[in-house]
Scaffold this motif. Structure first.
Motif, PDB file in Angstrom:
ATOM      1  N   GLN A 181       0.844  -1.192   0.000  1.00  0.00           N
ATOM      2  CA  GLN A 181       0.000   0.000   0.000  1.00  0.00           C
ATOM      3  C   GLN A 181       0.880   1.243   0.000  1.00  0.00           C
ATOM      4  N   VAL A 182       0.675   2.120  -0.976  1.00  0.00           N
ATOM      5  CA  VAL A 182       1.487   3.330  -1.060  1.00  0.00           C
ATOM      6  C   VAL A 182       0.684   4.589  -0.756  1.00  0.00           C
ATOM      7  N   PHE A 183      -0.643   4.465  -0.660  1.00  0.00           N
ATOM      8  CA  PHE A 183      -1.483   5.601  -0.277  1.00  0.00           C
ATOM      9  C   PHE A 183      -2.808   5.066   0.220  1.00  0.00           C
ATOM     10  N   LEU A 184      -3.342   5.703   1.281  1.00  0.00           N
ATOM     11  CA  LEU A 184      -4.666   5.353   1.788  1.00  0.00           C
ATOM     12  C   LEU A 184      -5.276   6.545   2.489  1.00  0.00           C
ATOM     13  N   ASP A 185      -6.523   6.833   2.188  1.00  0.00           N
ATOM     14  CA  ASP A 185      -7.341   7.704   3.022  1.00  0.00           C
ATOM     15  C   ASP A 185      -8.664   7.004   3.236  1.00  0.00           C
ATOM     16  N   ASP A 186      -8.937   6.675   4.509  1.00  0.00           N
ATOM     17  CA  ASP A 186     -10.166   5.984   4.887  1.00  0.00           C
ATOM     18  C   ASP A 186     -11.279   6.960   5.242  1.00  0.00           C
ATOM     19  N   PHE A 187     -10.960   8.252   5.260  1.00  0.00           N
ATOM     20  CA  PHE A 187     -11.925   9.304   5.560  1.00  0.00           C
ATOM     21  C   PHE A 187     -12.597   9.105   6.919  1.00  0.00           C
ATOM     22  N   ASN A 188     -11.809   8.630   7.870  1.00  0.00           N
ATOM     23  CA  ASN A 188     -12.285   8.537   9.243  1.00  0.00           C
ATOM     24  C   ASN A 188     -12.051   9.873   9.932  1.00  0.00           C
ATOM     25  N   GLY A 189     -13.011  10.351  10.646  1.00  0.00           N
ATOM     26  CA  GLY A 189     -12.869  11.622  11.330  1.00  0.00           C
ATOM     27  C   GLY A 189     -14.211  12.126  11.815  1.00  0.00           C
ATOM     28  N   THR A 190     -14.179  13.251  12.471  1.00  0.00           N
ATOM     29  CA  THR A 190     -15.382  13.841  13.061  1.00  0.00           C
ATOM     30  C   THR A 190     -16.325  14.363  11.992  1.00  0.00           C
ATOM     31  N   ALA A 191     -17.597  14.096  12.166  1.00  0.00           N
ATOM     32  CA  ALA A 191     -18.593  14.566  11.204  1.00  0.00           C
ATOM     33  C   ALA A 191     -18.516  16.080  11.057  1.00  0.00           C
TER      34      ALA A 191
END
Length: 466
Positions: free
Chosen positions: A52-62
């Protein structure tokens, strides 16, 4: 998206135009990850042999924005100096407002088009800071995202144009070189249709070897649930381990479109693939592509339906080089030449790099240092561009030149670029430079010249373009 203007699209070059249905070529491909059942599934673990060379899971505060360490916002109605309306005829203004671009608190990114009381549309468009996504020499790159398209259909969907796509790195900051630098549309959709389009844009506009502004594309219905009613995984695999080199497009693991290097001339393919790419996510409103499928925005179009993105992931397989140089006369000028694969050198060290899936770079480069790469084949069509992946942690007021010389390290440079601190010795960027026309086969010297004695650059790889 496709740019219908002379500027690289919008980069989306012209998706707004009718995309012709091209027969899918039957190249076997490794299956892409199948869409998971839940709305906030995590990115799957890379399969054996992939990293894996890049990941954004978009976890975070609403209600918060995207990570600016991964993404930058495109704002307004064009790139600076680029074509109006992103070159595609779309009508929205792109913003960084969390009303348009935000996390939903359940592991998803929401890109939401809105219309105000005066009828003006806003939406969101983000692109990766990184511009270096490409397969290693002899390896593969997979770019994928798990997405639910805006859940709107019929007349209420008129003008909706969600997309997940990539542009060639030389486009950033230029905005006049589309489609030659390449565009890879992994997912496009219009009008709420249960259909996904995948397209390669390349060559010249209009017409040319890639049939611009339409491009070389194909489409298919989403398997199982419709594209609008559920999440699906959209992916592209760029394969340099086969000949001819291939681009394969998937939805939920089903390969429905393939483009190979044999479909266009060698120069067109090299110009579109001899560099890295950056990734774009956006929802456009109106433009040429929706117009081609029944018309764009009108009073029936409903605002407020977001595209949901669960994750974006980039995987790589293959070593991408090594310390053993290829046989003399067998280096391709138009594929990345790993810096550590030199035939001889003076003054450099080799170290592990953090860039694009690991590997190595050469470092400790200062005034008078050099590296030799024998037998680089440029072919009969002249190379006029040089690209190098470089980083610098040099101190204040320390800078230098990265130069290209042919056949002798004392020859006059055919081209060069200047470099100062990039933010750190592993803070990488791909830098282009013009060079004098080069054909044939040559020994290539990278030489390093500075007015100071301090180290000023690390080099990961380099290649050439037309």
């Amino acid at each position: 998206m496709r740019d219908t203007s002379v500027t690289p699209h919008r980069p989306r070059p012209l998706r707004r135009v009718l995309v012709a249905a091209f027969a899918t070529l039957g190249l076997a491909a490794a299956a892409a990850t199948v869409s998971a059942p839940s709305a906030d599934a995590s990115a799957p673990t890379p399969p054996s042999g992939w990293s894996q060379v890049f990941l954004d899971d978009f976890n975070g505060t609403a209600g918060t924005g995207v990570s600016t360490s991964n993404w930058q916002y495109d704002l307004g109605t064009s790139y600076p100096g680029g074509a109006a309306n992103w070159g595609t005829g779309e009508v929205e203004t792109m913003t960084n407002s969390t009303n348009n671009v935000s996390l939903d608190g359940s592991g998803n990114l929401r890109i939401t088009p809105l219309r105000d009381s005066a009828g003006r549309w806003t939406s969101g468009r983000i692109e990766t800071n990184r511009t270096d996504f490409q397969p290693p020499a002899g390896g593969k790159l997979r770019v994928e995202a798990r997405i639910q398209m805006p859940n709107v259909t019929g007349v209420a969907a008129e003008g909706y144009w969600p997309a997940f796509w990539m542009l060639g790195a030389p486009y950033r900051g230029n905005y006049q070189n589309w489609p030659g630098v390449g565009e890879l549309d992994i997912m496009e959709n219009v009008q709420g249709l249960n259909k996904v389009w995948a397209t390669l844009h390349c060559g010249t506009n209009p017409g040319g070897p890639c049939n611009e502004t339409t491009g070389i594309g194909n489409s298919t219905a989403c398997p199982g649930s419709t594209c609008q009613s559920g999440f699906h995984t959209y992916s592209m695999e760029w394969d340099r381990s086969v000949s001819p080199e291939a681009l394969r497009f998937y939805v939920d693991g089903v390969n429905y479109h393939t483009v190979t290097a044999s479909q266009v001339d060698a120069t067109t393919w090299a110009n579109a693939t001899n560099h890295g790419y950056f990734i774009i996510l956006n929802v456009a409103m109106g433009g040429g592509f929706p117009d081609a499928f029944g018309g764009g925005l009108d009073g029936d179009t409903q605002p407020g339906h977001p595209m949901l993105v669960d994750y974006v992931q980039v995987l790589q397989s293959g070593s991408g080089g090594g310390t053993t140089p290829p046989p003399t006369g067998n280096r391709d000028a138009y594929s990345p030449i790993q810096a550590e694969s030199y035939d001889s050198q003076s003054g450099s060290t080799t170290e592990t790099t953090t860039d694009t899936g690991g590997g190595q770079n050469i470092g400790s480069l200062a005034n008078g240092d050099w590296a030799l790469y024998k037998g680089v084949k440029f072919g009969s069509t002249a190379a006029t561009q040089f690209y190098a992946r470089v980083a610098s942690g040099a101190g204040a007021n320390v800078s230098g030149l990265v130069e290209v010389r042919l056949d002798s390290r004392t020859a006059t440079p055919v081209g060069s670029f200047a470099l100062a601190n990039t933010g750190g010795w592993q803070s990488w960027r791909t830098v282009p430079a013009n060079i004098s026309s080069v054909t044939g086969t040559h020994d290539v010297y990278l030489t390093f010249t500075s007015g100071q004695s301090a180290d000023f650059v690390n080099v990961n790889w380099f290649d050439f373009g037309h």
